[in-house]
Design an enzyme around this catalytic site. Structure first.
Site, PDB file in Angstrom:
ATOM      1  N   GLU A 153      -3.223  -9.907   4.414  1.00  0.00           N
ATOM      2  CA  GLU A 153      -4.161  -9.591   5.499  1.00  0.00           C
ATOM      3  C   GLU A 153      -5.294 -10.598   5.593  1.00  0.00           C
ATOM      4  O   GLU A 153      -5.794 -10.890   6.689  1.00  0.00           O
ATOM      5  CB  GLU A 153      -4.736  -8.184   5.296  1.00  0.00           C
ATOM      6  CG  GLU A 153      -3.790  -7.048   5.649  1.00  0.00           C
ATOM      7  CD  GLU A 153      -2.898  -6.635   4.499  1.00  0.00           C
ATOM      8  OE1 GLU A 153      -2.307  -5.551   4.575  1.00  0.00           O
ATOM      9  OE2 GLU A 153      -2.765  -7.415   3.520  1.00  0.00           O
ATOM     10  N   GLU A 175       0.822  -1.205   0.000  1.00  0.00           N
ATOM     11  CA  GLU A 175       0.000   0.000   0.000  1.00  0.00           C
ATOM     12  C   GLU A 175       0.860   1.260   0.000  1.00  0.00           C
ATOM     13  O   GLU A 175       0.493   2.275  -0.607  1.00  0.00           O
ATOM     14  CB  GLU A 175      -0.949  -0.016   1.192  1.00  0.00           C
ATOM     15  CG  GLU A 175      -1.994  -1.129   1.104  1.00  0.00           C
ATOM     16  CD  GLU A 175      -2.815  -1.285   2.363  1.00  0.00           C
ATOM     17  OE1 GLU A 175      -3.955  -1.763   2.270  1.00  0.00           O
ATOM     18  OE2 GLU A 175      -2.313  -0.930   3.454  1.00  0.00           O
TER      19      GLU A 175
END
Length: 260
Positions: A131, A111
């Protein structure tokens, strides 16, 4: 303990190196420091371009520091003025950012790279959003990734957490260029020098227009630009640099940009 980030400046370029062995993971304190670093970069007219990279050759950034979380860092804690990693939510960051991905960009590290304008990667780099395996949300990637690559491929990465190597990332358009590991920073600096010699007011206008019109209809966006309703566009159209560009073209010479 050594500082979690290292910086160096040269010719209007800021290099920010995340240096937290073993995986360059980011805890709350590091995120806040990164935010202050990029805020200072944003506000310094002498700095034109920033490069973001990781120390070593194994990890660009492993994302959120789970060890720090186990010691009390809250996942919804104070990440600082720029949000996680210092650049994801920093308002008015209208200067070019280059990610030089030297190794694994995992979770929040992926990210972080997606928050930059250009991404260079070494052949040994890889990208993943694990995640899902921890039962949590890759929030920024869930928002950004389906807009940056084919939807079904983005959803596969989000759903499975699998790794994507640099060549595949380049094929899908996530990475601008893949280079040999030993040449990654040299190439990043070469590109940064090119941008540092460009028109800063135009870069600022490009970034604001791209950011603010993302969810607008094209005609509405063009109308706002034409009416000079973006501060960076209004500043550009009344600037010395706007005149300099025209004069340099007419005089068949390189322009001298002053950022005013």
């Amino acid at each position: 303990m050594s500082d979690p980030i290292r910086t160096r400046c040269d010719s209007g370029i800021l290099e920010v190196t995340l240096d937290r062995p073993k995986a360059n993971a980011i805890d709350l304190a590091t995120s806040r420091l990164m935010g202050e670093t990029f805020k200072a970069f944003r506000d310094d007219p002498a700095l034109r371009v920033a490069i973001v990279t990781g120390a070593g050759d194994r990890f660009f950034c492993a994302g959120w520091d789970l060890k720090a979380a186990a010691d009390g860092d809250a996942v919804d804690g104070d990440y600082g003025c720029g949000g996680f990693g210092g650049i994801q939510e920093l308002p008015g960051l209208n200067k070019p950012l280059i990610a030089a991905v030297n190794g694994m960009a995992v979770g929040g590290g992926f990210e972080l790279a997606l928050s930059c304008d250009l991404i260079l990667a070494s052949h040994t780099a890889s990208f993943a959003l694990p995640e899902i395996r921890a039962g949590t949300l890759a929030d920024a990637a869930s928002i950004k990734l389906p807009k940056r690559m084919p939807f079904h491929v983005a959803m596969e990465l989000l759903f499975t957490g699998r790794f994507m190597d640099a060549e595949e990332a380049h094929r899908w358009g996530i990475v601008n260029e893949v280079v040999e590991p030993g040449k990654l920073l040299d190439r990043a600096w070469e590109l940064a020098r090119l941008l540092a010699n460009g028109p800063p007011l135009v870069f600022a206008a490009i970034k604001e227009v791209v950011r603010e019109t993302e969810d607008m209809r094209a005609q509405d966006a063009l109308s706002r630009v034409g009416k000079r309703q973006f501060p960076t566009v209004d500043r550009l159209y009344d600037s010395e640099d706007q005149l300099e560009g025209s004069r340099a073209f007419a005089e068949k010479r390189d322009p001298v940009w002053k950022g005013r």
